[in-house]
Design an enzyme around this catalytic site. Structure first.
Site, PDB file in Angstrom:
ATOM      1  N   CYS A   1       0.835  -1.200   0.000  1.00  0.00           N
ATOM      2  CA  CYS A   1       0.000   0.000   0.000  1.00  0.00           C
ATOM      3  C   CYS A   1       0.869   1.250   0.000  1.00  0.00           C
ATOM      4  O   CYS A   1       1.911   1.309   0.646  1.00  0.00           O
ATOM      5  CB  CYS A   1      -0.988   0.009   1.158  1.00  0.00           C
ATOM      6  SG  CYS A   1      -0.330   0.614   2.724  1.00  0.00           S
ATOM      7  N   GLU A   2       0.416   2.231  -0.759  1.00  0.00           N
ATOM      8  CA  GLU A   2       1.247   3.431  -0.909  1.00  0.00           C
ATOM      9  C   GLU A   2       1.191   4.347   0.307  1.00  0.00           C
ATOM     10  O   GLU A   2       1.958   5.279   0.411  1.00  0.00           O
ATOM     11  CB  GLU A   2       0.850   4.195  -2.179  1.00  0.00           C
ATOM     12  CG  GLU A   2      -0.518   4.843  -2.130  1.00  0.00           C
ATOM     13  CD  GLU A   2      -0.850   5.551  -3.444  1.00  0.00           C
ATOM     14  OE1 GLU A   2      -0.325   5.155  -4.496  1.00  0.00           O
ATOM     15  OE2 GLU A   2      -1.644   6.501  -3.392  1.00  0.00           O
ATOM     16  N   HIS A   3       0.274   4.072   1.219  1.00  0.00           N
ATOM     17  CA  HIS A   3       0.182   4.924   2.404  1.00  0.00           C
ATOM     18  C   HIS A   3       1.124   4.484   3.511  1.00  0.00           C
ATOM     19  O   HIS A   3       1.612   5.308   4.277  1.00  0.00           O
ATOM     20  CB  HIS A   3      -1.256   4.937   2.928  1.00  0.00           C
ATOM     21  CG  HIS A   3      -2.245   5.390   1.914  1.00  0.00           C
ATOM     22  ND1 HIS A   3      -3.361   4.674   1.564  1.00  0.00           N
ATOM     23  CD2 HIS A   3      -2.246   6.502   1.134  1.00  0.00           C
ATOM     24  CE1 HIS A   3      -4.029   5.321   0.619  1.00  0.00           C
ATOM     25  NE2 HIS A   3      -3.376   6.417   0.340  1.00  0.00           N
ATOM     26  N   HIS A   4       1.337   3.189   3.638  1.00  0.00           N
ATOM     27  CA  HIS A   4       2.146   2.675   4.747  1.00  0.00           C
ATOM     28  C   HIS A   4       3.298   1.797   4.287  1.00  0.00           C
ATOM     29  O   HIS A   4       4.083   1.344   5.117  1.00  0.00           O
ATOM     30  CB  HIS A   4       1.264   1.855   5.701  1.00  0.00           C
ATOM     31  CG  HIS A   4       0.079   2.607   6.217  1.00  0.00           C
ATOM     32  ND1 HIS A   4      -1.149   2.561   5.593  1.00  0.00           N
ATOM     33  CD2 HIS A   4      -0.057   3.428   7.276  1.00  0.00           C
ATOM     34  CE1 HIS A   4      -2.005   3.328   6.250  1.00  0.00           C
ATOM     35  NE2 HIS A   4      -1.368   3.870   7.278  1.00  0.00           N
TER      36      HIS A   4
ATOM     37  N   GLN B   1      -5.605  -0.184  -3.676  1.00  0.00           N
ATOM     38  CA  GLN B   1      -6.347  -1.270  -4.331  1.00  0.00           C
ATOM     39  C   GLN B   1      -7.184  -0.712  -5.473  1.00  0.00           C
ATOM     40  O   GLN B   1      -7.367  -1.353  -6.512  1.00  0.00           O
ATOM     41  CB  GLN B   1      -7.213  -1.998  -3.302  1.00  0.00           C
ATOM     42  CG  GLN B   1      -7.880  -3.240  -3.873  1.00  0.00           C
ATOM     43  CD  GLN B   1      -8.654  -4.018  -2.834  1.00  0.00           C
ATOM     44  OE1 GLN B   1      -8.280  -4.062  -1.671  1.00  0.00           O
ATOM     45  NE2 GLN B   1      -9.754  -4.623  -3.243  1.00  0.00           N
TER      46      GLN B   1
ATOM     47  N   HIS C   1      -5.704  -6.051   3.821  1.00  0.00           N
ATOM     48  CA  HIS C   1      -4.649  -5.048   3.975  1.00  0.00           C
ATOM     49  C   HIS C   1      -3.991  -5.189   5.341  1.00  0.00           C
ATOM     50  O   HIS C   1      -4.658  -5.048   6.365  1.00  0.00           O
ATOM     51  CB  HIS C   1      -5.237  -3.644   3.833  1.00  0.00           C
ATOM     52  CG  HIS C   1      -5.700  -3.335   2.436  1.00  0.00           C
ATOM     53  ND1 HIS C   1      -5.095  -2.395   1.635  1.00  0.00           N
ATOM     54  CD2 HIS C   1      -6.692  -3.878   1.687  1.00  0.00           C
ATOM     55  CE1 HIS C   1      -5.702  -2.362   0.462  1.00  0.00           C
ATOM     56  NE2 HIS C   1      -6.680  -3.248   0.471  1.00  0.00           N
TER      57      HIS C   1
ATOM     58  N   CYS D   1      -1.992  -3.194   6.673  1.00  0.00           N
ATOM     59  CA  CYS D   1      -1.952  -1.919   7.395  1.00  0.00           C
ATOM     60  C   CYS D   1      -3.223  -1.753   8.216  1.00  0.00           C
ATOM     61  O   CYS D   1      -3.307  -0.906   9.096  1.00  0.00           O
ATOM     62  CB  CYS D   1      -1.733  -0.733   6.460  1.00  0.00           C
ATOM     63  SG  CYS D   1      -3.048  -0.420   5.285  1.00  0.00           S
TER      64      CYS D   1
HETATM   65 ZN   LIG Z   1      -2.002   1.219   4.091  1.00  0.00          ZN
END
Ligand SMILES: [Zn+2]
Length: 229
Positions: A117-120, A158, A186, A188
């Site tokens: 995931c690009e956030h975490h 996603q 996910h 995260c």
């Molecule tokens: Zn994430």
């Protein structure tokens, strides 16, 4: 717990009334369908950055067990993010060309993938189900799995993963329609944050006949759902 949630991405208007999905944004395909190679720092710099992170979490970076860790982490990154150096359009370019009168959709189900995931920068993993209705050009079935891997081996959401797979097939094969459904868990969300295991996120993207014809969408979904589990 086996909850199905719509989206774990905050700030996305999930309940926006929409009679039909938006058209694919061509820019989204163009950004995704080429090699995403950017100028990048040297390997030694990347390893030094990992060492900084180790120190940040409170580790003694000089202890024996950690001496090779920066190198190993960068090697793992090379593998997990190899999709930046691969070209989705090239994978789909080698087609058989002949549909031999076949006029229904082709469905490849249960394509397993792992992405980050690009956030975490934490893994999310699951299955992609892809269907397209060929006009002239047909690809080998393994190519759809290869295509999924190329996009999955990049930092992703996603939603973008789903849209990029659909857009690449749409653009290169010019089929009568594409349907992509992705279900994923996910980490995260399962190992940090709300720490809920087993929650699945579903995303879908339909183009062409799948977008315009709810009956085709329903047939796709029942073929994906009906024969599994
Ligand atoms: Zn994430």
């Amino acid at each position: 717990m086996d909850a199905a949630i719509k989206s774990i991405r905050p700030g996305k208007p999930a309940d926006k009334p929409e009679s039909r999905p938006a058209e694919l944004d061509p820019a989204e395909f163009l950004a995704a369908a080429v090699r995403a190679d950017q100028p990048r720092p040297a390997r030694a710099e990347a390893e030094a950055a990992v060492k900084t992170l180790l120190a940040y979490i409170g580790e003694n970076t000089e202890r024996e067990g950690l001496l090779d860790t920066p190198r190993r982490v960068v090697e793992a990154f090379d593998e997990l993010y190899q999709g930046y150096h691969q070209c989705p359009a090239e994978v789909l370019d080698r087609t058989f060309g002949e549909t031999a009168g076949y006029d229904d959709f082709v469905l490849v189900r249960d394509i397993e993938f792992t992405s980050q995931c690009e956030h975490h920068m934490m893994p999310f993993y699951g299955k992609a189900h892809i269907a397209y209705t060929p006009v002239e050009r047909v690809v080998g079935l393994s190519k759809l799995a290869r295509l999924t891997d190329i996009f999955a081996r990049r930092l992703q959401t996603q939603e973008h993963l789903t849209a990029q797979i659909a857009a690449a097939i749409d653009e290169v094969l010019k089929p009568r329609g594409v349907a992509v459904l992705i279900e994923a868990e996910h980490t995260c969300m399962s190992v940090r944050g709300v720490a809920k295991h087993g929650a699945s996120t579903f995303t879908s993207r339909f183009t062409g006949m799948f977008r315009d014809n709810p009956a085709e969408q329903a047939r796709f979904l029942s073929m994906v759902r009906g024969m599994q589990r």
